[in-house]
Design a protein around this motif. Sequence first.
Motif, PDB file in Angstrom:
ATOM      1  N   PHE A  86      27.477 -89.981 -26.690  1.00 51.88           N
ATOM      2  CA  PHE A  86      27.381 -89.203 -25.459  1.00 51.88           C
ATOM      3  C   PHE A  86      25.982 -89.406 -24.893  1.00 51.88           C
ATOM      4  CE2 PHE A  86      30.767 -86.818 -27.613  1.00 51.88           C
ATOM      5  CZ  PHE A  86      31.686 -86.712 -26.589  1.00 51.88           C
ATOM      6  N   LYS A  87      25.913 -89.651 -23.582  1.00 53.63           N
ATOM      7  CA  LYS A  87      24.617 -89.935 -22.964  1.00 53.63           C
ATOM      8  C   LYS A  87      23.942 -88.695 -22.404  1.00 53.63           C
ATOM      9  CE  LYS A  87      25.608 -94.737 -21.811  1.00 53.63           C
ATOM     10  NZ  LYS A  87      26.784 -94.934 -22.629  1.00 53.63           N
ATOM     11  N   SER A  88      24.735 -87.657 -22.093  1.00 52.86           N
ATOM     12  CA  SER A  88      24.150 -86.435 -21.547  1.00 52.86           C
ATOM     13  C   SER A  88      25.014 -85.245 -21.931  1.00 52.86           C
ATOM     14  CB  SER A  88      24.061 -86.535 -20.018  1.00 52.86           C
ATOM     15  OG  SER A  88      25.348 -86.679 -19.466  1.00 52.86           O
ATOM     16  N   GLY A  89      24.526 -84.064 -21.643  1.00 57.37           N
ATOM     17  CA  GLY A  89      25.284 -82.850 -21.928  1.00 57.37           C
ATOM     18  C   GLY A  89      24.945 -82.282 -23.299  1.00 57.37           C
ATOM     19  N   LYS A  90      25.756 -81.293 -23.716  1.00 52.44           N
ATOM     20  CA  LYS A  90      25.492 -80.619 -24.986  1.00 52.44           C
ATOM     21  C   LYS A  90      25.632 -81.559 -26.189  1.00 52.44           C
ATOM     22  CE  LYS A  90      28.275 -76.997 -24.261  1.00 52.44           C
ATOM     23  NZ  LYS A  90      29.016 -75.772 -24.593  1.00 52.44           N
ATOM     24  N   LYS A  91      26.517 -82.542 -26.069  1.00 54.53           N
ATOM     25  CA  LYS A  91      26.791 -83.444 -27.197  1.00 54.53           C
ATOM     26  C   LYS A  91      25.957 -84.726 -27.148  1.00 54.53           C
ATOM     27  CE  LYS A  91      31.510 -81.942 -27.956  1.00 54.53           C
ATOM     28  NZ  LYS A  91      32.891 -82.368 -28.123  1.00 54.53           N
ATOM     29  N   ARG A  92      24.904 -84.717 -26.373  1.00 56.26           N
ATOM     30  CA  ARG A  92      24.073 -85.916 -26.205  1.00 56.26           C
ATOM     31  C   ARG A  92      23.597 -86.444 -27.568  1.00 56.26           C
ATOM     32  NH1 ARG A  92      18.203 -86.628 -23.485  1.00 56.26           N
ATOM     33  NH2 ARG A  92      18.231 -88.887 -23.575  1.00 56.26           N
ATOM     34  N   GLY A  93      23.817 -87.741 -27.785  1.00 54.63           N
ATOM     35  CA  GLY A  93      23.401 -88.373 -29.023  1.00 54.63           C
ATOM     36  C   GLY A  93      24.473 -88.378 -30.103  1.00 54.63           C
ATOM     37  N   GLN A  94      25.525 -87.553 -29.957  1.00 54.42           N
ATOM     38  CA  GLN A  94      26.596 -87.537 -30.953  1.00 54.42           C
ATOM     39  C   GLN A  94      27.603 -88.643 -30.667  1.00 54.42           C
ATOM     40  OE1 GLN A  94      28.400 -83.679 -31.100  1.00 54.42           O
ATOM     41  NE2 GLN A  94      26.524 -82.657 -31.755  1.00 54.42           N
ATOM     42  N   VAL A  95      28.349 -89.031 -31.690  1.00 52.33           N
ATOM     43  CA  VAL A  95      29.339 -90.099 -31.540  1.00 52.33           C
ATOM     44  C   VAL A  95      30.545 -89.568 -30.777  1.00 52.33           C
ATOM     45  CG1 VAL A  95      30.829 -91.711 -32.776  1.00 52.33           C
ATOM     46  CG2 VAL A  95      28.588 -91.160 -33.691  1.00 52.33           C
ATOM     47  N   LYS A  98      36.522 -89.819 -29.301  1.00 53.70           N
ATOM     48  CA  LYS A  98      37.667 -89.966 -28.399  1.00 53.70           C
ATOM     49  C   LYS A  98      37.619 -91.330 -27.717  1.00 53.70           C
ATOM     50  CE  LYS A  98      40.025 -87.460 -24.706  1.00 53.70           C
ATOM     51  NZ  LYS A  98      39.971 -86.292 -23.823  1.00 53.70           N
ATOM     52  N   ALA A  99      36.462 -91.691 -27.202  1.00 49.31           N
ATOM     53  CA  ALA A  99      36.312 -92.992 -26.551  1.00 49.31           C
ATOM     54  C   ALA A  99      36.428 -94.123 -27.575  1.00 49.31           C
ATOM     55  CB  ALA A  99      34.968 -93.066 -25.844  1.00 49.31           C
ATOM     56  N   SER A 101      38.182 -94.075 -30.320  1.00 47.09           N
ATOM     57  CA  SER A 101      39.578 -94.200 -30.698  1.00 47.09           C
ATOM     58  C   SER A 101      40.370 -94.977 -29.656  1.00 47.09           C
ATOM     59  CB  SER A 101      40.179 -92.804 -30.878  1.00 47.09           C
ATOM     60  OG  SER A 101      41.552 -92.885 -31.108  1.00 47.09           O
ATOM     61  N   ARG A 102      40.099 -94.686 -28.380  1.00 51.42           N
ATOM     62  CA  ARG A 102      40.786 -95.419 -27.306  1.00 51.42           C
ATOM     63  C   ARG A 102      40.477 -96.910 -27.383  1.00 51.42           C
ATOM     64  NH1 ARG A 102      38.347 -92.938 -22.948  1.00 51.42           N
ATOM     65  NH2 ARG A 102      38.300 -90.822 -23.691  1.00 51.42           N
ATOM     66  N   ALA A 103      39.218 -97.248 -27.623  1.00 51.82           N
ATOM     67  CA  ALA A 103      38.825 -98.654 -27.705  1.00 51.82           C
ATOM     68  C   ALA A 103      39.423 -99.319 -28.950  1.00 51.82           C
ATOM     69  CB  ALA A 103      37.305 -98.765 -27.729  1.00 51.82           C
ATOM     70  N   PHE A 104      39.481 -98.567 -30.058  1.00 53.37           N
ATOM     71  CA  PHE A 104      40.016 -99.122 -31.302  1.00 53.37           C
ATOM     72  C   PHE A 104      41.498 -99.454 -31.160  1.00 53.37           C
ATOM     73  CE2 PHE A 104      42.172 -98.205 -35.390  1.00 53.37           C
ATOM     74  CZ  PHE A 104      41.674 -99.250 -36.141  1.00 53.37           C
ATOM     75  N   LYS A 105      42.237 -98.592 -30.445  1.00 46.57           N
ATOM     76  CA  LYS A 105      43.670 -98.813 -30.283  1.00 46.57           C
ATOM     77  C   LYS A 105      43.973-100.062 -29.461  1.00 46.57           C
ATOM     78  CE  LYS A 105      44.848 -93.981 -30.872  1.00 46.57           C
ATOM     79  NZ  LYS A 105      45.221 -92.737 -30.205  1.00 46.57           N
ATOM     80  N   LYS A 106      43.001-100.547 -28.706  1.00 43.66           N
ATOM     81  CA  LYS A 106      43.193-101.766 -27.912  1.00 43.66           C
ATOM     82  C   LYS A 106      42.864-103.029 -28.703  1.00 43.66           C
ATOM     83  CE  LYS A 106      42.333 -99.316 -23.645  1.00 43.66           C
ATOM     84  NZ  LYS A 106      41.419 -99.058 -22.536  1.00 43.66           N
ATOM     85  N   THR A 107      42.266-102.874 -29.891  1.00 42.68           N
ATOM     86  CA  THR A 107      41.934-104.030 -30.727  1.00 42.68           C
ATOM     87  C   THR A 107      43.159-104.418 -31.558  1.00 42.68           C
ATOM     88  OG1 THR A 107      41.193-102.708 -32.608  1.00 42.68           O
ATOM     89  CG2 THR A 107      39.532-103.261 -30.938  1.00 42.68           C
ATOM     90  N   PRO A 108      43.201-105.654 -32.068  1.00 47.67           N
ATOM     91  CA  PRO A 108      44.333-106.060 -32.920  1.00 47.67           C
ATOM     92  C   PRO A 108      44.470-105.200 -34.179  1.00 47.67           C
ATOM     93  CG  PRO A 108      43.069-107.973 -32.242  1.00 47.67           C
ATOM     94  CD  PRO A 108      42.314-106.774 -31.772  1.00 47.67           C
TER      95      PRO A 108
END
Length: 117
Positions: A86-95, A98-99, A101-108
């Motif tokens: 996360f680049k900003s907000g309360k979760k800034r710096g955390q992994v 969700k994003a 997982s979306r990217a992983f599902k597009k990999t073989p």
Amino acid sequence: MADVQKIIETALQQLIAAGLEQKGMSKAEAQILSKAAIIGLDKVDQVLVAADDEAKRIVDPLVKKQKRKLNSWQRYVKSNSKKFKFKSGKKRGQVNFKAMSRAFKKTPAGKGRRRRK
């Protein structure tokens, strides 16, 4: 636990004494020898426990558990966790899982084991 051990020792002592009396030994001698046998067994037990503890102390560092192989998701997270933050907000710096997982599902690797409902 100590009470149970005391009862067992007493019963064993009585059995040893009875066996020695059957062999022709006097009652007093049989009781003295059975008491000595119990004391000897106690010492042997202490030595065995000490030896077992020492063996565990020596062997434990030598025995290594074999690491299991990481699955495809774990490998993906390990190699890409710095990319999806996360680049900003309360979760800034955390992994951002969700994003990720979306990217992983597009990999073989991510397409292989998904079930459709």
